[in-house]
Design a protein around this motif. Structure first.
Motif, PDB file in Angstrom:
ATOM      1  N   LEU A  46     -51.518 -13.906  -1.418  1.00  0.00           N
ATOM      2  CA  LEU A  46     -51.186 -13.531  -0.145  1.00  0.00           C
ATOM      3  C   LEU A  46     -49.878 -13.261  -0.152  1.00  0.00           C
ATOM      4  N   VAL A  47     -49.205 -12.214   0.804  1.00  0.00           N
ATOM      5  CA  VAL A  47     -47.888 -12.057   0.933  1.00  0.00           C
ATOM      6  C   VAL A  47     -47.507 -12.620   2.302  1.00  0.00           C
ATOM      7  N   VAL A  48     -46.543 -13.378   2.146  1.00  0.00           N
ATOM      8  CA  VAL A  48     -46.200 -14.129   3.388  1.00  0.00           C
ATOM      9  C   VAL A  48     -44.790 -13.918   3.540  1.00  0.00           C
ATOM     10  N   LEU A  49     -44.371 -13.664   5.090  1.00  0.00           N
ATOM     11  CA  LEU A  49     -43.055 -13.454   5.431  1.00  0.00           C
ATOM     12  C   LEU A  49     -42.256 -14.920   5.420  1.00  0.00           C
ATOM     13  N   THR A  50     -41.070 -15.022   5.059  1.00  0.00           N
ATOM     14  CA  THR A  50     -40.439 -16.080   5.257  1.00  0.00           C
ATOM     15  C   THR A  50     -39.387 -16.238   6.477  1.00  0.00           C
ATOM     16  N   ASP A  51     -38.933 -17.338   6.823  1.00  0.00           N
ATOM     17  CA  ASP A  51     -38.276 -17.173   8.037  1.00  0.00           C
ATOM     18  C   ASP A  51     -36.967 -16.367   7.682  1.00  0.00           C
ATOM     19  N   LYS A  52     -36.434 -16.293   6.574  1.00  0.00           N
ATOM     20  CA  LYS A  52     -35.186 -15.367   6.417  1.00  0.00           C
ATOM     21  C   LYS A  52     -35.709 -13.838   6.464  1.00  0.00           C
ATOM     22  N   GLY A  53     -36.811 -13.620   6.014  1.00  0.00           N
ATOM     23  CA  GLY A  53     -37.778 -12.222   5.977  1.00  0.00           C
ATOM     24  C   GLY A  53     -37.881 -11.780   7.534  1.00  0.00           C
ATOM     25  N   GLN A  54     -38.219 -12.941   8.315  1.00  0.00           N
ATOM     26  CA  GLN A  54     -38.403 -12.512   9.897  1.00  0.00           C
ATOM     27  C   GLN A  54     -37.149 -12.220  10.443  1.00  0.00           C
ATOM     28  N   GLN A  55     -36.164 -12.921  10.069  1.00  0.00           N
ATOM     29  CA  GLN A  55     -34.835 -12.710  10.997  1.00  0.00           C
ATOM     30  C   GLN A  55     -34.344 -11.444  10.117  1.00  0.00           C
ATOM     31  N   THR A  56     -34.567 -11.005   9.083  1.00  0.00           N
ATOM     32  CA  THR A  56     -33.995  -9.710   8.514  1.00  0.00           C
ATOM     33  C   THR A  56     -34.585  -8.684   9.255  1.00  0.00           C
ATOM     34  N   TYR A  57     -35.989  -8.675   9.303  1.00  0.00           N
ATOM     35  CA  TYR A  57     -36.829  -7.739  10.092  1.00  0.00           C
ATOM     36  C   TYR A  57     -36.319  -7.626  11.648  1.00  0.00           C
ATOM     37  N   ASP A  58     -36.386  -8.674  12.234  1.00  0.00           N
ATOM     38  CA  ASP A  58     -35.815  -8.808  13.480  1.00  0.00           C
ATOM     39  C   ASP A  58     -34.278  -8.046  13.761  1.00  0.00           C
ATOM     40  N   ALA A  59     -33.491  -8.300  12.714  1.00  0.00           N
ATOM     41  CA  ALA A  59     -32.224  -7.786  12.776  1.00  0.00           C
ATOM     42  C   ALA A  59     -32.373  -6.085  12.589  1.00  0.00           C
ATOM     43  N   ALA A  60     -33.172  -5.787  11.654  1.00  0.00           N
ATOM     44  CA  ALA A  60     -33.445  -4.200  11.481  1.00  0.00           C
ATOM     45  C   ALA A  60     -33.971  -3.601  12.994  1.00  0.00           C
ATOM     46  N   ILE A  61     -34.982  -4.296  13.423  1.00  0.00           N
ATOM     47  CA  ILE A  61     -35.345  -3.719  14.774  1.00  0.00           C
ATOM     48  C   ILE A  61     -34.202  -3.742  15.888  1.00  0.00           C
ATOM     49  N   SER A  62     -33.377  -4.548  15.837  1.00  0.00           N
ATOM     50  CA  SER A  62     -32.192  -4.776  16.715  1.00  0.00           C
ATOM     51  C   SER A  62     -31.204  -3.464  16.537  1.00  0.00           C
ATOM     52  N   LEU A  63     -31.388  -3.005  15.221  1.00  0.00           N
ATOM     53  CA  LEU A  63     -30.517  -2.011  15.003  1.00  0.00           C
ATOM     54  C   LEU A  63     -31.141  -0.502  15.353  1.00  0.00           C
ATOM     55  N   TYR A  64     -32.680  -0.832  15.086  1.00  0.00           N
ATOM     56  CA  TYR A  64     -33.402   0.617  15.172  1.00  0.00           C
ATOM     57  C   TYR A  64     -33.787   0.856  16.713  1.00  0.00           C
ATOM     58  N   ASP A  65     -34.028   0.057  17.549  1.00  0.00           N
ATOM     59  CA  ASP A  65     -34.258   0.110  18.991  1.00  0.00           C
ATOM     60  C   ASP A  65     -33.312   1.079  19.615  1.00  0.00           C
ATOM     61  N   PRO A  66     -31.869   0.935  19.600  1.00  0.00           N
ATOM     62  CA  PRO A  66     -30.953   1.569  20.447  1.00  0.00           C
ATOM     63  C   PRO A  66     -30.833   3.311  19.655  1.00  0.00           C
ATOM     64  N   ARG A  67     -30.960   3.100  18.344  1.00  0.00           N
ATOM     65  CA  ARG A  67     -30.815   4.590  17.639  1.00  0.00           C
ATOM     66  C   ARG A  67     -32.313   5.303  18.019  1.00  0.00           C
ATOM     67  N   VAL A  68     -33.565   4.757  17.994  1.00  0.00           N
ATOM     68  CA  VAL A  68     -34.613   5.489  18.315  1.00  0.00           C
ATOM     69  C   VAL A  68     -34.673   5.923  19.801  1.00  0.00           C
ATOM     70  N   ASN A  69     -34.225   5.201  20.778  1.00  0.00           N
ATOM     71  CA  ASN A  69     -33.954   5.529  21.997  1.00  0.00           C
ATOM     72  C   ASN A  69     -33.186   6.635  22.197  1.00  0.00           C
ATOM     73  N   ALA A  70     -31.912   6.741  21.374  1.00  0.00           N
ATOM     74  CA  ALA A  70     -31.090   7.779  21.556  1.00  0.00           C
ATOM     75  C   ALA A  70     -31.723   9.269  21.062  1.00  0.00           C
ATOM     76  N   LEU A  71     -32.634   8.844  19.625  1.00  0.00           N
ATOM     77  CA  LEU A  71     -33.273  10.014  18.792  1.00  0.00           C
ATOM     78  C   LEU A  71     -34.361  10.793  19.891  1.00  0.00           C
ATOM     79  N   VAL A  72     -34.959  10.058  20.820  1.00  0.00           N
ATOM     80  CA  VAL A  72     -35.869  10.616  21.505  1.00  0.00           C
ATOM     81  C   VAL A  72     -35.737  11.140  22.746  1.00  0.00           C
ATOM     82  N   GLU A  73     -34.302  11.171  23.078  1.00  0.00           N
ATOM     83  CA  GLU A  73     -33.754  11.569  24.349  1.00  0.00           C
ATOM     84  C   GLU A  73     -33.852  13.066  24.367  1.00  0.00           C
ATOM     85  N   GLY A  74     -34.562  13.724  25.493  1.00  0.00           N
ATOM     86  CA  GLY A  74     -34.448  15.092  25.467  1.00  0.00           C
ATOM     87  C   GLY A  74     -35.979  15.688  24.954  1.00  0.00           C
ATOM     88  N   PHE A  75     -36.779  14.618  24.509  1.00  0.00           N
ATOM     89  CA  PHE A  75     -38.167  15.184  24.320  1.00  0.00           C
ATOM     90  C   PHE A  75     -39.175  14.672  25.278  1.00  0.00           C
TER      91      PHE A  75
END
Length: 158
Positions: free
Chosen positions: A100-129
């Protein structure tokens, strides 16, 4: 050049498919640039996301199935994530060899950091649609995916 036997709807779907290819490539490049500061690629981020989205730890084959991806490619990326300490392998009570593949604490932190970068960018990307247009596009994509998955299953049986 010969005349096509496609219906007008098939021509429209062909145009959509060609645009999907282009959008897929652009999306992967966009994602790669977005998460590069975290040491990720779009492919690694996607697999981390699949692990997070799963209701329980899964073997690589199940992750690949959920992603619609090649098992060997997913295995290679999961192995790289394990070397970097983002995931670990645990025994699978249902299968001796398919850990079984299990996320480590470091993996969860890295994923959370990616989402923190993604959220404002995807919000900007969807503007006007209009949201209904985005939802309609999503429904068309899901319906197309299901039809293609059905074709794949039909081909496997023949």
């Amino acid at each position: 050049m010969h005349a096509s036997n496609r219906t007008p709807a098939a021509d429209a779907l062909t145009d959509l498919i060609l645009d999907l290819f282009r959008v897929n490539n652009l999306t992967l490049t966009w994602g790669d640039r977005l998460v590069a500061p975290l040491g990720l690629t779009s492919a690694r981020w996607q697999i981390l996301g699949a692990i997070v989205a799963a209701d329980r730890p899964q073997p690589v084959a199940w992750l690949a199935r959920d992603l619609g991806a090649n098992r060997q490619n997913v295995q290679r990326i999961v192995n790289d994530l394990a070397k970097e300490g983002l995931v670990t392998f645990e025994p699978n009570p249902h299968h001796r060899r398919a850990h079984l593949v299990v996320l480590t604490d470091k993996g969860q932190q890295t994923y959370d950091a990616a989402i923190s970068l993604y959220d404002p960018r995807v919000n900007a990307l969807v503007e006007g649609f209009p949201i209904e247009d985005v939802k309609t596009a999503g429904r068309v994509m899901k319906a197309l995916r299901k039809k293609l998955e059905g074709e794949e299953n039909t081909e496997e049986r023949s």
